[in-house]
Design a protein around this motif. Structure first.
Motif, PDB file in Angstrom:
ATOM      1  N   GLY A 197       2.318   3.681  11.758  1.00 24.77           N
ATOM      2  CA  GLY A 197       2.063   3.663  10.398  1.00 24.77           C
ATOM      3  C   GLY A 197       0.386   3.448  10.121  1.00 24.77           C
ATOM      4  O   GLY A 197       0.107   3.063   8.745  1.00 24.77           O
ATOM      5  N   GLN A 198      -0.250   3.555  10.794  1.00 19.73           N
ATOM      6  CA  GLN A 198      -1.795   3.084  10.735  1.00 19.73           C
ATOM      7  C   GLN A 198      -2.505   4.346  10.221  1.00 19.73           C
ATOM      8  O   GLN A 198      -3.688   4.059   9.989  1.00 19.73           O
ATOM      9  N   GLY A 199      -1.907   5.411  10.495  1.00 17.35           N
ATOM     10  CA  GLY A 199      -2.746   6.742   9.971  1.00 17.35           C
ATOM     11  C   GLY A 199      -1.785   7.559   9.338  1.00 17.35           C
ATOM     12  O   GLY A 199      -0.684   7.530   9.431  1.00 17.35           O
ATOM     13  N   ILE A 200      -2.280   8.454   8.546  1.00 23.29           N
ATOM     14  CA  ILE A 200      -1.902   9.493   7.691  1.00 23.29           C
ATOM     15  C   ILE A 200      -2.349  10.713   7.834  1.00 23.29           C
ATOM     16  O   ILE A 200      -3.795  10.991   8.073  1.00 23.29           O
ATOM     17  N   VAL A 209      -2.359  18.826  -2.646  1.00 22.24           N
ATOM     18  CA  VAL A 209      -1.601  18.132  -1.441  1.00 22.24           C
ATOM     19  C   VAL A 209      -0.188  18.649  -1.352  1.00 22.24           C
ATOM     20  O   VAL A 209       0.517  18.422  -2.335  1.00 22.24           O
ATOM     21  N   VAL A 210       0.331  19.331  -0.137  1.00 27.55           N
ATOM     22  CA  VAL A 210       1.695  19.942  -0.365  1.00 27.55           C
ATOM     23  C   VAL A 210       2.424  18.853   0.683  1.00 27.55           C
ATOM     24  O   VAL A 210       3.897  19.099   0.628  1.00 27.55           O
ATOM     25  N   SER A 211       1.874  18.132   1.585  1.00 27.73           N
ATOM     26  CA  SER A 211       2.732  17.254   2.579  1.00 27.73           C
ATOM     27  C   SER A 211       1.740  16.222   2.991  1.00 27.73           C
ATOM     28  O   SER A 211       0.728  16.189   3.042  1.00 27.73           O
ATOM     29  N   LEU A 212       2.931  15.188   3.252  1.00 28.67           N
ATOM     30  CA  LEU A 212       2.060  13.825   4.032  1.00 28.67           C
ATOM     31  C   LEU A 212       3.026  13.250   5.066  1.00 28.67           C
ATOM     32  O   LEU A 212       4.324  13.565   5.008  1.00 28.67           O
ATOM     33  N   ALA A 213       2.258  12.887   6.067  1.00 33.51           N
ATOM     34  CA  ALA A 213       3.015  12.313   7.281  1.00 33.51           C
ATOM     35  C   ALA A 213       2.174  11.220   7.804  1.00 33.51           C
ATOM     36  O   ALA A 213       0.893  11.435   7.730  1.00 33.51           O
ATOM     37  N   SER A 214       2.959  10.172   8.333  1.00 33.39           N
ATOM     38  CA  SER A 214       2.256   8.977   9.086  1.00 33.39           C
ATOM     39  C   SER A 214       2.664   8.836  10.499  1.00 33.39           C
ATOM     40  O   SER A 214       3.407   9.776  10.883  1.00 33.39           O
ATOM     41  N   LYS A 272      -6.080  15.070  -4.570  1.00 32.17           N
ATOM     42  CA  LYS A 272      -6.623  13.712  -4.021  1.00 32.17           C
ATOM     43  C   LYS A 272      -5.804  13.237  -3.271  1.00 32.17           C
ATOM     44  O   LYS A 272      -4.285  13.281  -3.701  1.00 32.17           O
ATOM     45  N   VAL A 273      -5.896  12.262  -2.309  1.00 34.20           N
ATOM     46  CA  VAL A 273      -5.031  11.590  -1.702  1.00 34.20           C
ATOM     47  C   VAL A 273      -5.397   9.986  -1.978  1.00 34.20           C
ATOM     48  O   VAL A 273      -6.563   9.688  -1.880  1.00 34.20           O
ATOM     49  N   ARG A 274      -4.455   9.240  -2.844  1.00 33.16           N
ATOM     50  CA  ARG A 274      -4.923   8.087  -3.243  1.00 33.16           C
ATOM     51  C   ARG A 274      -3.939   6.964  -2.708  1.00 33.16           C
ATOM     52  O   ARG A 274      -2.921   6.933  -2.100  1.00 33.16           O
ATOM     53  N   LEU A 275      -4.440   5.643  -3.015  1.00 37.05           N
ATOM     54  CA  LEU A 275      -3.721   4.328  -2.591  1.00 37.05           C
ATOM     55  C   LEU A 275      -3.361   3.543  -3.972  1.00 37.05           C
ATOM     56  O   LEU A 275      -4.254   3.393  -4.614  1.00 37.05           O
ATOM     57  N   ALA A 276      -2.227   3.177  -3.962  1.00 39.45           N
ATOM     58  CA  ALA A 276      -1.667   2.488  -5.061  1.00 39.45           C
ATOM     59  C   ALA A 276      -1.307   0.985  -4.283  1.00 39.45           C
ATOM     60  O   ALA A 276      -0.436   0.935  -3.664  1.00 39.45           O
ATOM     61  N   ASN A 277      -2.085   0.054  -4.845  1.00 33.97           N
ATOM     62  CA  ASN A 277      -1.963  -1.492  -4.636  1.00 33.97           C
ATOM     63  C   ASN A 277      -0.841  -2.053  -5.400  1.00 33.97           C
ATOM     64  O   ASN A 277      -1.148  -2.384  -6.582  1.00 33.97           O
ATOM     65  N   ALA A 308       0.756  -1.253  -0.225  1.00 38.80           N
ATOM     66  CA  ALA A 308      -0.017   0.080  -0.097  1.00 38.80           C
ATOM     67  C   ALA A 308       0.946   1.251  -0.144  1.00 38.80           C
ATOM     68  O   ALA A 308       1.396   1.466   0.899  1.00 38.80           O
ATOM     69  N   ILE A 309       0.915   1.719  -1.001  1.00 34.55           N
ATOM     70  CA  ILE A 309       1.744   3.267  -1.203  1.00 34.55           C
ATOM     71  C   ILE A 309       0.510   4.291  -1.421  1.00 34.55           C
ATOM     72  O   ILE A 309      -0.477   4.475  -2.094  1.00 34.55           O
ATOM     73  N   VAL A 310       0.522   5.329  -0.275  1.00 34.13           N
ATOM     74  CA  VAL A 310      -0.417   6.356  -0.453  1.00 34.13           C
ATOM     75  C   VAL A 310       0.429   7.627  -0.980  1.00 34.13           C
ATOM     76  O   VAL A 310       1.718   7.952  -0.613  1.00 34.13           O
TER      77      VAL A 310
END
Length: 930
Positions: free
Chosen positions: A164-167, A155-160, A134-139, A125-127
Motif C-alpha cells: 500500500g506504499q506505492g501506486i 487516467v483509466v486505471s489505478l493499482a497499489s 491528474k492523479v490527486r490525493l484527498a485528505n 489518504a484517498i488517491v
C-alpha cells in the motif's frame, strides 16, 4: 490457484445493467457492490446481503440520473466508504462498525473533472484519477485535496502494491506512471513514467514481483520492476477471446486474475523461475463481459461483477487440508494460509510478509498456537488473541523445540540456544545460551503489570549451569545480574514486575533475590510448593503441614501461616478472590486468602496510595498490617504525598513524626491557599522533608537559596548543631554572630561539655581559660599540649603546677616530665620519666644534667625490657650498665648464642662457668661439635 464457484450474490438481468465497481473491507467483514442504479449493496463475509444505501448527485437539482458511480474503496479501518462519481465529486460515507448503523456523509471533495478510478491505501489518504489526466490525493482529516502529479492523458486505471506504499496509474495513451508515498521503496525503485503499453491499460495489476497489464489488443504483458518486458501472453488469435476489461491482484501479490468475456484468466507467480505461470482459465458461458473484480483481503474469495448486473462469488485456493479433525487449512497462495477452527468458526490469516512460501503449518500448545516454516523465516501465532509474528529463522533442519507455557512469548530451543519471540513482534526478543530447557527453570515477564515510570519492562531469568541463575533485561539487551547458589536449583520464577526472583533448590529451601539491591534472603525450608499470586507480589508456599503466605514480600520476615492437612495442588485468582486448592487424599478443599492484603500490594505497585490507605484503615493493627503501614509511609514520603505519610505514621504510633508532618502539611496547605499552586514544592516544605530525612546540608541549601538565613540558623539552634549554625552566620556575616558564640559557650558549660568549651576558648585565643576548662574536663594531657605550644603560659608556675599535678594524678608521667623539663626543673623531670618508664628521655636528660645516674638508668632500662620480654634490646643496656651477669642471661634467653660466647670470652670470673654448659648443650643439639 484454483477458482471454484460458490454462489451468486446478485442475479444477472436480461439487459445491460453493468456492475460498475466492487470493494472488500480490509477486515474482510463486508463487501460493497454498486451497479448502474447507483445504490451501494452491502454483503457480509458469507455473501448474505445485510444493508444498502443510495448515493447522491453533486447537486440535487441535476437529478438521480445525472451521474455514474465510477469506483469505490473502503477506509483502512473498514468504517467508511469513498465513492468516486462522474459528476466531478468524491463522497465519503461513514457506515459504522455494526450492521444497521446510520449512514452519513463525512467528507466531500469537489473536482474539476470526472473521477475515473479510486484507491484508499492509507489512513486519511484517498488517491484518485481524473479524466483530465491528474492523479490527486484527498485528505479526509483536513478535507482538502491536492495534486500528486498531472499528465496530458485521462487516467483509466489505478493499482497499489501489496504494502500500500506505492501506486500505479494507467492512462488512455498507454502510459503507466509509478509513485511511492514512503521513503523506503522510493529509494530502491524509480518513480515517474515507467513504460508505455501499446493500448490503454484498463486491466492493470501490481503483483509482489511484477506488473501485469491487459487491454483491448487481447494481450497480457508482464513487466519487471523497472518497466522491462518479462513475458507476453497473446490471445489475439483466439476468436473466442475479447478485450481484457479488468484485473485484480491477490492480497499476497502472488496471483493475478484478468476478466474478459465469459472468462477468468488466472496467473500464479513461480518464485523459483521468476516468471508467471498461467493456470487453466475459468470458462463461464453466458456470463458476458466482466466489469469488476474484488478480492477478499484474506485471499479466500474472489467476487466477479458482470455487464448484466450479476455478482458471482468464487472460492480461491491452492490446496485445502484438515488438521487433527479440528482445523481447516486453506492455502490461498504460496505465502498465505487461512486457518479455521472447525468447532468455533474463528479464522486466522497466516501470511509471510516477505512473500516466502509457507511449507507446513502446525498447531501446538493445547491447540492454541500456530507454527509455520518458510525457507528463511518462522511464523508464530496465537489463535486466541490473533497475534502473529514472523521472524528471520535460517534453515535449522526443523529440530527446534517449542514451549508455549507463557502466553505472551514463545520459547524456542535449538542446539543449546534459547530464543524468545513475542507475539505481534517481528524481531527475536532475545537469545541466550543454556542447556536447561525445562519451563520451570526459565522465567520471562513482558509488561505484565504496569508500573509508574516504567514503559518497557521485559525480563528473563534462566540457568547458566545447575547452580547459577542469570537475569537479563530483554528490552535493553543487557545483563542485570548473575546469582550463584551453593546447591542445585530446581525451580525459579520472576514476579510480574521483574524486580524479585523466587527460586528453590534440591534441598527444598526457598530463596528470594531482590534484583535491584542484589540481596538474597532464605524464606522457607522443606518447601514442597511455591507460587506468585497472579496480579500481585504475594507469595504462597507450603512447608510440611503449613501454608505460608507473604502478603508483603518487601518484609520477608512477616509471614502468615495456616496449618494444612494434605498438599497444595493449585492456586486460582478469579472473581475478586484467591483460592488455594489442597488435596487431602480422597477429596480436595480450598483455602481463601485475604484478598484485601493482596489488593494492598497491587495498589502500592500501581502507585495508588489513596486506595492502599483506604484499604489499610479497614484492618486491625497486626504485625502484617504494621509492616504494610511502614512500607506505605516510606513510599508516600518518597512520592511527596505528605497527608498519606502523616496518616501512616499515626497508625504506627510515631507521634513525633506525625506532629512534624502535620506542621509541614499546614505550611503546604497555607501556601496552596495563598498562591493557588502546589504547596509541596515550597522551600520550607522541601527543607522540612530534607530535615526529616536527616539531610541537614540539603535543608540548609533550600533555606539559603531563598536567602532565609534566619530560618537556617534557627533550624541548627533547635538541633543544637551550634558549629554549623555559627558557620552559616559567619558565611552570611550575620549581625548576631557574637551573641550566637556566647549562647553556644553558655550551652556548652550548662551541659558540662567542658572539652568543647575549651576548644572554643582555644580557637578564640583565650589559652588560660581553655586550660582551666580542659583540666575541669579531666583532660590534663590536652592542657599540657596547649601549655607546651604557648611559652608565655609556662612562665606561670601556678598554672604549670596545676597541670603537672593533674598529669601525675592521671599517671601521664611522660607529659609531666616534658613540662618540668621545659620550665627547668630537671630533677622532677627525671623522676617523672623514671616513673613513666620513659628511659630514653631519662637517659638523654641524665647525660646532660646527671651523668652519674646514667649507669643506674641503663640497668633499670634493661630490667624494664626483660620484664617486657624484649631480651634482645635488654642485652646492650646491661652491657652499657656493666652488668655482665644480667647481659649473659639476657643473651641466652634471647638465644643470641654468638653474643653469649663473645661475652663469656671477656669474663675472668669463675662464677660464669655454669653458662659454658648451657651454650655447649645448644651447639650439641644443632650438631655443631666443633
Amino acid at each position: 490457484m484454483q477458482l471454484k464457484h460458490l454462489k451468486t450474490l446478485l442475479t444477472p438481468q436480461e439487459g445491460a445493467v453493468k456492475v460498475t465497481c466492487m470493494a472488500w473491507a480490509p477486515n474482510s467483514s463486508r463487501l460493497a457492490v454498486c451497479s448502474v442504479d447507483r445504490v451501494v449493496l452491502l454483503y457480509d463475509e458469507h455473501g448474505e446481503r445485510r444493508d444498502k444505501f443510495s448515493t447522491k448527485p453533486i447537486d440535487a437539482k441535476y437529478g438521480k440520473q445525472s451521474y455514474m458511480v465510477k469506483d469505490m474503496a473502503f477506509s483502512p479501518d473498514s468504517t467508511k466508504i469513498a465513492i468516486g462519481q462522474s459528476d466531478n465529486i468524491i463522497f465519503v460515507y461513514r457506515i459504522g462498525e455494526e450492521w444497521g448503523d446510520k449512514k452519513a456523509i463525512c467528507n466531500k471533495f469537489v473536482q474539476t473533472s470526472s473521477v475515473t478510478c479510486l484507491l484508499w491505501p492509507a489512513e486519511h489518504a484517498i488517491v484518485f484519477g481524473l479524466v483530465e489526466g491528474k492523479v490527486r490525493l484527498a485528505n479526509t482529516q483536513t478535507n482538502k485535496s491536492s495534486t500528486i502529479y498531472g499528465t496530458e492523458s485521462a487516467v483509466v486505471s489505478l493499482a497499489s502494491n501489496v504494502s500500500g506504499q506505492g501506486i500505479l496509474s494507467g492512462h488512455a495513451d498507454g502510459t503507466v506512471v509509478r509513485y511511492f508515498f514512503g521513503s523506503g521503496e522510493s529509494q530502491t525503485h524509480s518513480q515517474g513514467k515507467l513504460f508505455v503499453h501499446p493500448v490503454p491499460p484498463y486491466a492493470l495489476a501490481w503483483g509482489a514481483n511484477s506488473i501485469m497489464v491487459g487491454g483491448c489488443d487481447r494481450k497480457i504483458v508482464a513487466y519487471g520492476k523497472e518497466g522491462n518486458v518479462l513475458q507476453t501472453f497473446d490471445y489475439s488469435r483466439d476468436r473466442t477471446e475479447k478485450e481484457l476489461t479488468t484485473a485484480a491482484t491477490s492480497p499476497s501479490g502472488q496471483s493475478v486474475v484478468f476478466g474478459s468475456y465469459n472468462r477468468l484468466r488466472v496467473f500464479n507467480w513461480a518464485p523459483r523461475r521468476g516468471l508467471w505461470d498461467e493456470a487453466k482459465p475459468k470458462e463461464i458461458p453466458n456470463l458476458y463481459t466482466i466489469t469488476a473484480l474484488a478480492w477478499k483481503k484474506d485471499g479466500s474469495r474472489l467476487c466477479v461483477g458482470t455487464l448484466c448486473g450479476g455478482v458471482e462469488q468464487f472460492d480461491c485456493c491452492l490446496r485445502r487440508s484438515i488438521y487433527k479433525n479440528k482445523f481447516e487449512m486453506t492455502y490461498v497462495g504460496p505465502s498465505q494460509v487461512i486457518v479455521r477452527n472447525l468447532s468455533s468458526g474463528t479464522r486466522v490469516v497466516l501470511k509471510s510478509q516477505y512473500g516466502y512460501e509457507i511449507e507446513e503449518v502446525k498447531i501446538m500448545g493445547s491447540d492454541r498456537y500456530l507454527v509455520a516454516h518458510t525457507s528463511d523465516t518462522l511464523l508464530l501465532g496465537d489463535l486466541l488473541t490473533n497475534k502473529l509474528s514472523e521472524v528471520a529463522w535460517p534453515g535449522s533442519g526443523g529440530n527446534e523445540k517449542f514451549f508455549f507455557e507463557n502466553e505472551t512469548v514463545c520459547m524456542i530451543f535449538n542446539a543449546g540456544e534459547l530464543s524468545l519471540v513475542e507475539y505481534e513482534n517481528n524481531q527475536i526478543l532475545g537469545s541466550v545460551r543454556t542447556e536447561f530447557m525445562n519451563p520451570h527453570l526459565i522465567s520471562v515477564r513482558l509488561n505484565e503489570r504496569k508500573q509508574k515510570g516504567v514503559e518497557d519492562n521485559k525480563k528473563l531469568a534462566y540457568l547458566i549451569d545447575l547452580k547459577t541463575i542469570a537475569i537479563v533485561d530483554l528490552s535493553g539487551g543487557y545483563n542485570l545480574g548473575t546469582l550463584n547458589h551453593d546447591s542445585r536449583i530446581d525451580w525459579l520464577e520472576l514476579n510480574e514486575t521483574g524486580r524479585k526472583l523466587l527460586y528453590r533448590d534440591k534441598k527444598l529451601q526457598l530463596h528470594l533475590y531482590d534484583i535491584e539491591s542484589a540481596i538474597k534472603t532464605t524464606l522457607l525450608s522443606f518447601c514442597s510448593y511455591v507460587q506468585w499470586v497472579p496480579g500481585s507480589d504475594v507469595v504462597v508456599a507450603q512447608n510440611r503441614a503449613n501454608l505460608c503466605v507473604w502478603y508483603n514480600i518487601d518484609s520477608p520476615e512477616s509471614t502468615t501461616m495456616f496449618p494444612l492437612r494434605g498438599d497444595v495442588v493449585d492456586l486460582v485468582r478469579a472473581d475478586g478472590k484467591t483460592d488455594v486448592t489442597v488435596s487431602e487424599g480422597i477429596g480436595t478443599s480450598s483455602y481463601t486468602l485475604d484478598e484485601g492484603l493482596i489488593e494492598f500490594g497491587t495498589a502500592v505497585d500501581d502507585g495508588d496510595y489513596d486506595r492502599a490507605t483506604a484499604f489499610l484503615e479497614t484492618l486491625d493493627l497486626l504485625p502484617e498490617t504494621e509492616a504494610m503501614w511502614k512500607t506505605l509511609s516510606k513510599l508516600s514520603l518518597e512520592a511527596g504525598q505528605l497527608h498519606i505519610a502523616e496518616r501512616c505514621f499515626a497508625a504506627l504510633g510515631d507521634v513525633s513524626t506525625v506532629r512534624f508532618l502535620h506542621q509541614t502539611n499546614t505550611i503546604a496547605d497555607q501556601v496552596s491557599q495563598d498562591t493557588g499552586g502546589d504547596g509541596s514544592g515550597h522551600y520550607q516544605v522541601q527543607a522540612r522533608l530534607a530535615l526529616l530525612d536527616k539531610n541537614f546540608k540539603l535543608a540548609e541549601m533550600y533555606y539559603l537559596e531563598q536567602n532565609a538565613t534566619e530560618e537556617a540558623i534557627e533550624m541548627y539552634q533547635q538541633l543544637h548543631m551550634w558549629e554549623e549554625c555559627i558557620a552559616v552566620a559567619e558565611a552570611k556575616a550575620h549581625p548576631e554572630l557574637d551573641a550566637l558564640r556566647l549562647n553556644y559557650y553558655r550551652w556548652l558549660t550548662e551541659t558540662s561539655q567542658d572539652e568543647m568549651a575549651g576548644e572554643m576558648k582555644e580557637r578564640e585565643g583565650d589559652y588560660q581559660g581553655a586550660i582551666s576548662l580542659y583540666l575541669k574536663a579531666g583532660l590534663p594531657a590536652k592542657a599540657a599540649r596547649l601549655a607546651i605550644s604557648q611559652p608565655d603560659i609556662t612562665s606561670s608556675s601556678n598554672v604549670v603546677n596545676r597541670i603537672t599535678a593533674a598529669l601525675i594524678k592521671g599517671e601521664f608521667f611522660e607529659r609531666a616530665g616534658d613540662l618540668y623539663d621545659m620550665i627547668g626543673n630537671k630533677q622532677r623531670a627525671l623522676e617523672c620519666y623514671r616513673k613513666g618508664n620513659t628511659f630514653r628521655k631519662a637517659v638523654e636528660l641524665s647525660r646532660v644534667s646527671f651523668p652519674s645516674e646514667v649507669v643506674r638508668l641503663e640497668e633499670a632500662w634493661g630490667d624494664h625490657l626483660v620484664q617486657q620480654k624484649q631480651m634482645d634490646a635488654a642485652i646492650n643496656h646491661f652491657i652499657e650498665a656493666g652488668s655482665s651477669m644480667k647481659a649473659m642471661e639476657a643473651a641466652i634467653a634471647a638465644r643470641q648464642w654468638k653474643k653469649a660466647v663473645h661475652l663469656l670470652e671477656l669474663q675472668e670470673d669463675q662464677s660464669f662457668g655454669k653458662y659454658y654448659l648451657k651454650i655447649a648443650q645448644h651447639y650439641a643439639s644443632v650438631q655443631d661439635y666443633q
